[in-house]
Design an enzyme around this catalytic site. Structure first.
Site, PDB file in Angstrom:
ATOM      1  N   LYS A   1      -8.273  92.338  63.938  1.00 49.34           N
ATOM      2  CA  LYS A   1      -8.531  90.881  63.933  1.00 49.34           C
ATOM      3  C   LYS A   1      -7.290  90.091  63.574  1.00 49.34           C
ATOM      4  O   LYS A   1      -7.073  88.998  64.043  1.00 49.34           O
ATOM      5  CB  LYS A   1      -9.564  90.560  62.846  1.00 49.34           C
ATOM      6  CG  LYS A   1     -10.981  90.772  63.224  1.00 49.34           C
ATOM      7  CD  LYS A   1     -11.844  90.029  62.210  1.00 49.34           C
ATOM      8  CE  LYS A   1     -12.939  90.898  61.673  1.00 49.34           C
ATOM      9  NZ  LYS A   1     -12.745  91.265  60.284  1.00 49.34           N
TER      10      LYS A   1
ATOM     11  N   LYS B   1      -4.614 100.493  66.321  1.00 49.76           N
ATOM     12  CA  LYS B   1      -6.005 100.046  66.518  1.00 49.76           C
ATOM     13  C   LYS B   1      -6.085  98.542  66.748  1.00 49.76           C
ATOM     14  O   LYS B   1      -5.274  97.774  66.218  1.00 49.76           O
ATOM     15  CB  LYS B   1      -6.882 100.473  65.331  1.00 49.76           C
ATOM     16  CG  LYS B   1      -6.832  99.555  64.140  1.00 49.76           C
ATOM     17  CD  LYS B   1      -8.060  99.700  63.235  1.00 49.76           C
ATOM     18  CE  LYS B   1      -8.002  98.586  62.191  1.00 49.76           C
ATOM     19  NZ  LYS B   1      -9.188  97.861  61.938  1.00 49.76           N
TER      20      LYS B   1
ATOM     21  N   LYS C   1      -1.693  97.070  54.589  1.00 49.88           N
ATOM     22  CA  LYS C   1      -1.758  95.621  54.347  1.00 49.88           C
ATOM     23  C   LYS C   1      -0.734  95.172  53.314  1.00 49.88           C
ATOM     24  O   LYS C   1      -0.181  94.083  53.424  1.00 49.88           O
ATOM     25  CB  LYS C   1      -3.181  95.201  53.949  1.00 49.88           C
ATOM     26  CG  LYS C   1      -4.157  95.374  55.104  1.00 49.88           C
ATOM     27  CD  LYS C   1      -5.295  94.381  55.129  1.00 49.88           C
ATOM     28  CE  LYS C   1      -6.031  94.536  56.451  1.00 49.88           C
ATOM     29  NZ  LYS C   1      -7.260  93.792  56.561  1.00 49.88           N
TER      30      LYS C   1
HETATM   31  P1  ATP Z   1      -8.584  93.251  59.942  1.00 53.40           P
HETATM   32  O1  ATP Z   1      -7.641  93.494  61.063  1.00 53.40           O
HETATM   33  O2  ATP Z   1      -8.623  91.828  59.471  1.00 53.40           O
HETATM   34  O3  ATP Z   1      -8.497  94.270  58.852  1.00 53.40           O
HETATM   35  P2  ATP Z   1     -10.648  94.519  61.445  1.00 53.40           P
HETATM   36  O4  ATP Z   1     -10.539  94.129  62.869  1.00 53.40           O
HETATM   37  O5  ATP Z   1     -10.165  95.884  61.047  1.00 53.40           O
HETATM   38  O6  ATP Z   1     -10.010  93.401  60.541  1.00 53.40           O
HETATM   39  P3  ATP Z   1     -12.961  94.688  59.746  1.00 53.40           P
HETATM   40  O7  ATP Z   1     -13.740  93.528  59.262  1.00 53.40           O
HETATM   41  O8  ATP Z   1     -12.004  95.296  58.772  1.00 53.40           O
HETATM   42  O9  ATP Z   1     -12.164  94.334  61.055  1.00 53.40           O
HETATM   43  O10 ATP Z   1     -13.916  95.795  60.307  1.00 53.40           O
HETATM   44  C1  ATP Z   1     -15.261  95.590  60.631  1.00 53.40           C
HETATM   45  C2  ATP Z   1     -15.823  96.833  61.281  1.00 53.40           C
HETATM   46  O11 ATP Z   1     -15.240  97.027  62.561  1.00 53.40           O
HETATM   47  C3  ATP Z   1     -15.586  98.124  60.504  1.00 53.40           C
HETATM   48  O12 ATP Z   1     -16.736  98.952  60.622  1.00 53.40           O
HETATM   49  C4  ATP Z   1     -14.419  98.760  61.210  1.00 53.40           C
HETATM   50  O13 ATP Z   1     -14.386 100.163  61.088  1.00 53.40           O
HETATM   51  C5  ATP Z   1     -14.706  98.350  62.646  1.00 53.40           C
HETATM   52  N1  ATP Z   1     -13.482  98.270  63.420  1.00 53.40           N
HETATM   53  C6  ATP Z   1     -12.430  97.464  63.179  1.00 53.40           C
HETATM   54  N2  ATP Z   1     -11.481  97.631  64.108  1.00 53.40           N
HETATM   55  C7  ATP Z   1     -11.949  98.593  64.962  1.00 53.40           C
HETATM   56  C8  ATP Z   1     -11.425  99.216  66.137  1.00 53.40           C
HETATM   57  N3  ATP Z   1     -10.247  98.872  66.610  1.00 53.40           N
HETATM   58  N4  ATP Z   1     -12.177 100.153  66.757  1.00 53.40           N
HETATM   59  C9  ATP Z   1     -13.399 100.494  66.289  1.00 53.40           C
HETATM   60  N5  ATP Z   1     -13.952  99.950  65.179  1.00 53.40           N
HETATM   61  C10 ATP Z   1     -13.239  99.008  64.520  1.00 53.40           C
END
Ligand code: ATP
Ligand code: LTN
Length: 339
Positions: free
Chosen positions: A202, A199, A115
């Protein structure tokens, strides 16, 4: 013999739209196992301000994520659902823990490296982004959680939480339970549909990257039909990075259907990628239908979510305040007479 349930805690940031990676990595396992645990699930709004944010959007997304927790199937008799910033103990314990956390530990965190690289110069990276995992440790340790159900990307943060707890316990006396990471059997790491090497996340601008939980059926089908695959023409699970797109589609299918790998490969024997994409897309559309319907019902009565969150914060604070009081006492703070 007592039959005390193990405690779990987890959270999702209200920093964008929730996608099927968040659902399969986190939310779905919270729902699937909710009866087995004494569960605390928060919307981690304080984490969402570690990168620049819009105040109106933060407020709206916090309610939206809480509603999605319930729409996904969390039941209030099993799970306490609350907003992190409503329980003041989180920020206070985070400060105490910051004062025993080595900077080297924080600089090593992959999420910080990724990040901070995105935001470039040091002047554009705020201290909150570096201290993010310390606040996460406070979230977990306040509830003495034994398990933390998250996606694979969070493993390093849970390991850091253990290191912080061990240092606190060794320095000031046994105070915190050491938590363990809990990953789902399938779907712990869902990849982007347009970037199978990275991965699903969001925070991306691409329209074809993530399938959001509130996407319409047409949009979901369109995203799957445009998903990146390869030119091998073979439908089977594989660790080969060049086959990551097809492997990701199969993994999504497996996580939603709970079928075995062998059954899935047999099902697609002799079929083409077009058929695979259609089948996975339709499965996801059908699987998300009940969640979407409940979401629209729940948000029809906005007061309901706020009421759930008020009750949740009250229950959470009872547990968190007690742990914080223990930690303060052990660190040697003069007890306050102020109520
Ligand atoms: P950002 O991209 O804004 O960091 P994010 O999509 O990684 O957001 P988080 O709020 O950081 O979302 O994660 C929430 C939950 O979803 C956590 O338990 C994280 O491990 C899980 N998670 C996030 N992305 C994935 C993915 N691609 N596959 C499986 N689990 C995920
Ligand atoms: N960093 C986590 C979100 C998070 C979390 C937590 C997860 C904040 N506090 C406590 C589990 C337990 C993420 O998924 N990005």
């Amino acid at each position: 013999m007592t039959n005390k349930k193990s405690r779990v805690l987890s959270g999702i940031q209200p920093s964008g739209d929730l996608h099927i990676g968040n659902y399969l990595g986190a939310l779905k396992q919270w729902v699937d196992h909710q009866k087995e645990f004494d569960a605390f699930y928060c919307v981690v709004d304080l984490h969402a301000i570690t990168v620049p944010h819009d105040p109106a959007e933060l407020c709206a997304k916090t309610r939206e994520v809480a509603a999605l927790y319930l729409a996904a199937g969390l039941e209030l008799e099993h799970a306490t659902v609350f907003v992190q910033s409503h329980v003041r103990a989180h920020t206070e314990l985070a400060w105490l823990l910051n004062c025993i956390t080595s900077l080297g530990w924080l600089y090593r965190m992959t999420q910080f490296k990724d990040k901070s690289a995105k935001y470039g110069a040091d002047d554009a990276i705020f201290a909150g982004l570096l201290n993010y995992p310390v606040l996460q440790a406070a979230d977990i340790l306040l509830y003495q959680a034994e398990f933390v159900p998250v996606g694979e990307d969070q493993r390093q943060h849970i390991e850091l939480t253990r290191d912080i707890a061990i240092r606190f316990n060794n320095t000031f006396g046994e105070t915190f339970t050491l938590p363990e990471v809990m990953n789902p059997p399938q779907g712990a790491k869902i990849m982007g549909l347009d970037t199978p090497g990275a991965k699903m996340s969001k925070s991306t601008d691409s329209q074809l990257h993530a399938v959001y939980l509130l996407d319409t059926p047409d949009v979901i089908m369109k995203k799957f039909k445009r998903a990146v695959t390869d030119s091998f023409g073979e439908i089977r699970f594989s660790d080969d990075p060049e086959r990551a797109g097809v492997n990701n589609l199969l993994t999504i299918y497996q996580a939603f259907t709970s079928k075995s790998k062998a059954d899935i490969e047999a099902e697609f024997e002799g079929k083409g990628y077009g058929a695979l994409k259609t089948q996975v897309g339709e499965t996801v559309v059908e699987s998300l239908k009940p969640l979407q319907q409940r979401y629209h019902e729940l948000t029809g009565d906005q007061g309901y979510i706020d009421q759930v969150l008020a009750q949740g914060a009250e229950k959470a604070a009872l547990v968190a305040d007690k742990t914080l009081a223990d930690a303060r006492e052990r660190m040697g703070f003069l007890p306050s007479k102020h109520t």
